[in-house]
Scaffold this motif. Structure first.
Motif, short mmCIF file in Angstrom:
data_model
loop_
_atom_site.label_atom_id
_atom_site.label_comp_id
_atom_site.label_asym_id
_atom_site.label_seq_id
_atom_site.Cartn_x
_atom_site.Cartn_y
_atom_site.Cartn_z
N LEU A 234 27.07 16.42 25.78
CA LEU A 234 27.70 17.20 26.70
C LEU A 234 29.70 17.08 25.73
N ARG A 235 29.64 18.79 25.64
CA ARG A 235 31.82 18.52 24.87
C ARG A 235 32.67 18.40 26.12
N TRP A 236 31.26 18.57 27.68
CA TRP A 236 32.61 18.01 29.41
C TRP A 236 30.78 17.59 29.68
N THR A 237 32.07 16.40 30.26
CA THR A 237 30.76 15.02 31.01
C THR A 237 30.78 15.98 32.19
N PRO A 238 29.22 16.25 32.52
CA PRO A 238 29.25 16.89 34.51
C PRO A 238 29.55 15.66 34.99
N TYR A 239 30.80 15.23 35.42
CA TYR A 239 30.50 14.36 36.20
C TYR A 239 30.39 14.82 38.00
N TRP A 240 30.23 16.53 37.92
CA TRP A 240 29.79 16.83 39.18
C TRP A 240 28.75 16.62 40.03
N GLU A 241 27.75 16.19 38.10
CA GLU A 241 26.17 15.89 38.75
C GLU A 241 26.40 14.08 38.60
N ILE A 242 26.76 13.98 38.05
CA ILE A 242 26.47 12.35 38.26
C ILE A 242 27.36 11.87 40.05
N HIS A 243 28.31 12.80 40.39
CA HIS A 243 29.07 12.03 41.84
C HIS A 243 29.02 13.34 42.90
N PRO A 244 28.26 13.76 42.60
CA PRO A 244 28.65 15.42 43.16
C PRO A 244 28.96 14.79 45.24
N GLU A 245 29.51 13.96 45.18
CA GLU A 245 29.40 13.58 46.36
C GLU A 245 31.38 14.08 46.33
N ARG A 246 31.89 13.83 45.54
CA ARG A 246 33.04 13.66 45.41
C ARG A 246 33.45 14.68 43.70
N VAL A 247 32.80 15.07 43.39
CA VAL A 247 33.40 16.29 42.51
C VAL A 247 32.75 17.42 42.11
N LYS A 248 33.72 18.29 42.54
CA LYS A 248 33.49 19.83 42.77
C LYS A 248 32.81 20.76 41.21
N PRO A 249 31.42 21.54 41.29
CA PRO A 249 31.24 22.20 39.90
C PRO A 249 32.31 22.88 38.98
N ASN A 250 32.04 22.80 38.17
CA ASN A 250 33.21 23.36 37.34
C ASN A 250 32.14 24.42 36.10
N PRO A 251 32.64 25.37 37.06
CA PRO A 251 31.53 26.38 36.19
C PRO A 251 32.72 26.78 34.94
N GLU A 252 33.53 26.28 34.56
CA GLU A 252 34.18 26.85 33.38
C GLU A 252 33.51 25.79 32.32
N ARG A 253 34.38 24.76 32.11
CA ARG A 253 33.09 23.64 31.73
C ARG A 253 31.54 23.76 31.54
N SER A 254 31.04 24.32 32.47
CA SER A 254 29.56 23.82 32.25
C SER A 254 29.07 25.26 31.54
N ALA A 255 29.92 26.26 31.12
CA ALA A 255 29.83 27.78 30.76
C ALA A 255 29.11 26.93 29.15
N VAL A 256 30.71 26.28 28.96
CA VAL A 256 30.90 25.59 27.37
C VAL A 256 30.29 24.20 26.83
N ASN A 257 29.42 23.51 28.13
CA ASN A 257 28.54 23.61 27.69
C ASN A 257 27.15 23.98 27.22
N GLU A 258 27.17 24.90 28.10
CA GLU A 258 25.98 25.60 27.52
C GLU A 258 25.68 26.40 26.57
N ALA A 259 26.76 26.74 26.17
CA ALA A 259 27.04 27.14 25.06
C ALA A 259 27.11 27.04 23.43
N PHE A 260 27.55 25.33 24.06
CA PHE A 260 27.14 24.24 22.45
C PHE A 260 26.25 23.40 22.46
N ALA A 261 25.82 23.08 23.55
CA ALA A 261 24.89 22.42 23.21
C ALA A 261 23.44 21.85 21.75
N ASP A 262 23.15 22.92 22.49
CA ASP A 262 22.43 23.65 21.72
C ASP A 262 22.62 23.59 20.50
N ARG A 263 24.01 24.49 19.48
CA ARG A 263 24.77 24.57 18.58
C ARG A 263 24.58 23.20 18.36
#
Length: 424
Positions: A234-263
């Motif tokens: 993915l364009r941004w590594t989703p560390y909020w998934e890997i380490h949810p106990e210490r990394v907060k979700p990042n909606p902006e980066r999640s949106a970039v991942n969603e927009a470009f993953a299939d493309r």
């Protein structure tokens, strides 16, 4: 399976503790040897240095695991008299076993007290290769303690250069793993250390787990030299998934991942389809990071035509660096959005194409720096047909492609040899 390397016997004995006591037999042997050399008119070799290696950044990425054994292999080859203590960031039981099996003399400073003792005892503090100044605090401690220190194979951002000028200026050397970082360092006007290009230590990796790889390939009916490995990202590594106990979700980066993953991955899928149809070889979808495992099918497998799917295997679990290295060594080629799977492949003489996303760091430049300009594609400026054409070129003339991979490996090795020589 216990990974080994050529000529190495697996040793699973406990290697705990950064300091090792010399036994009576070793003392007598070394004393007699020194006396014999003296009687022959030749002085014994000078003792090596005690190097404190700050490395082992994380274990959720086979590339971050690879930094440490790569650097240890490099030091072992070119500085055989040195002793090395590892100051790790994160080690799992499994990864520690990989290291101590391959490097049975390795000392590991696990606790804060052991790390402080190792810093006090060391002759040189070496910051290993990585995505930046990951061990900045420890390097600052070495500087405060008056220890000589250096950075070996790091990517540097403009922010790091601005925030760490004094730390970098006080180093004996700063080797960047890409020349984009080197140019940024020079532009920043930091004076003092020797600065040069020094590739990622993963190029020196010799970890292998051939039994595990052979078993896996047999289960999936993949023949050595007859498959392409494909690695997503993915364009941004989703560390909020890997380490949810210490990394907060990042909606902006999640949106970039969603927009470009299939493309992004549609372009790699075009290459996969061409590989299967034109070379008649198979494809193996594999992860570089833990988060990629559940995404292998939706990103790369599920959208494929039915007749292509029959020739595509999927690794539905995470793996460690030794097994991955053996699988890449047996592959015809690797195509990856991640950086370290291609490096591990080339370290084993396997051709590898890097698909670089614009959100990635400067590190992708190192592919050009080791002479693989034709095997890197900036994904936003690339079509799937271009990816397919390059894979076909490699697949239809593997001997030529392997020679190119070997030449890149030798360039990297020469640079790395010069890098560790600067320890003094």
């Amino acid at each position: 399976m216990i990974p080994t390397y050529a000529g190495e016997v697996s040793d699973l004995s406990d290697k705990r503790g950064p300091l090792k006591m010399i036994n009576r037999r070793e003392f007598v042997t070394s004393t007699v040897a020194a006396g014999l050399l003296s009687s022959l008119g030749r002085a014994p070799d000078p003792p090596g240095k005690h190097i404190l290696l700050r490395s082992s950044w994380q274990t959720v990425n086979i590339g971050d695991i690879a930094h440490t054994p790569g650097m240890l292999a490099l030091l072992e080859q070119h500085r055989p008299r040195d002793r090395v203590t590892l100051w790790p960031g994160e080690l799992s039981v499994e990864v520690e076993k990989l290291l101590t099996t391959r490097f049975p003399k390795l000392a590991i400073a696990r606790t804060k007290a052991e790390q402080q003792d190792a810093l006090k005892a060391c002759d040189f503090f070496l910051h290993g290769s990585g995505p930046g100044l990951v061990g900045r605090r420890e390097a600052e401690a070495a500087r405060a303690a008056g220890k000589p220190y250096g950075f070996a194979g790091v990517t540097l951002s403009d922010e790091e250069l601005k925030a760490n000028r004094d730390l970098l200026a006080g180093a004996k050397f700063v080797f960047t793993r890409d020349t984009d970082s080197l140019r940024a360092f020079q532009k920043a006007g930091i004076q003092g250390p020797k600065a040069d290009f020094g590739p990622d230590a993963t190029f020196a990796l010799d970890l292998r787990d051939d039994p595990a790889a052979d078993k896996l390939l047999k289960e999936l009916q993949l023949e050595p030299g007859e498959y392409l490995c494909a690695v997503p990202r993915l364009r941004w590594t989703p560390y909020w998934e890997i380490h949810p106990e210490r990394v907060k979700p990042n909606p902006e980066r999640s949106a970039v991942n969603e927009a470009f993953a299939d493309r992004d991955h549609a372009k790699l899928r075009t290459g996969i389809i061409a590989w299967v149809r034109e070379t008649k070889k198979k494809v193996f979808l594999v992860p570089e990071m833990t988060y990629a495992v559940p995404r292998l099918k939706p990103l790369l497998y599920d959208p494929l035509p039915a007749e292509v799917k029959r020739h595509v295997a999927v690794l539905e679990r995470y793996w460690l660096t030794a097994e991955a290295a053996s699988v890449y060594a047996r592959a015809a080629a690797v195509a990856s959005f991640e950086m370290h799977s291609p490096i591990i492949a080339v370290a084993n003489g396997t051709p590898a194409v890097l698909l670089r996303q614009p959100t990635d760091t400067r590190k992708g430049q190192m592919w050009r720096d080791v002479g693989l300009t034709e095997w890197i594609f900036e994904i936003d400026d690339t079509t799937g047909e271009q990816v397919a054409a390059k894979l076909m070129e490699i697949g239809k003339d593997l001997p030529t492609a392997r020679r190119a991979a070997a030449a890149a490996r030798e360039r990297a090795r020469a640079r790395m040899k010069a890098m560790v020589a600067e320890i003094g």
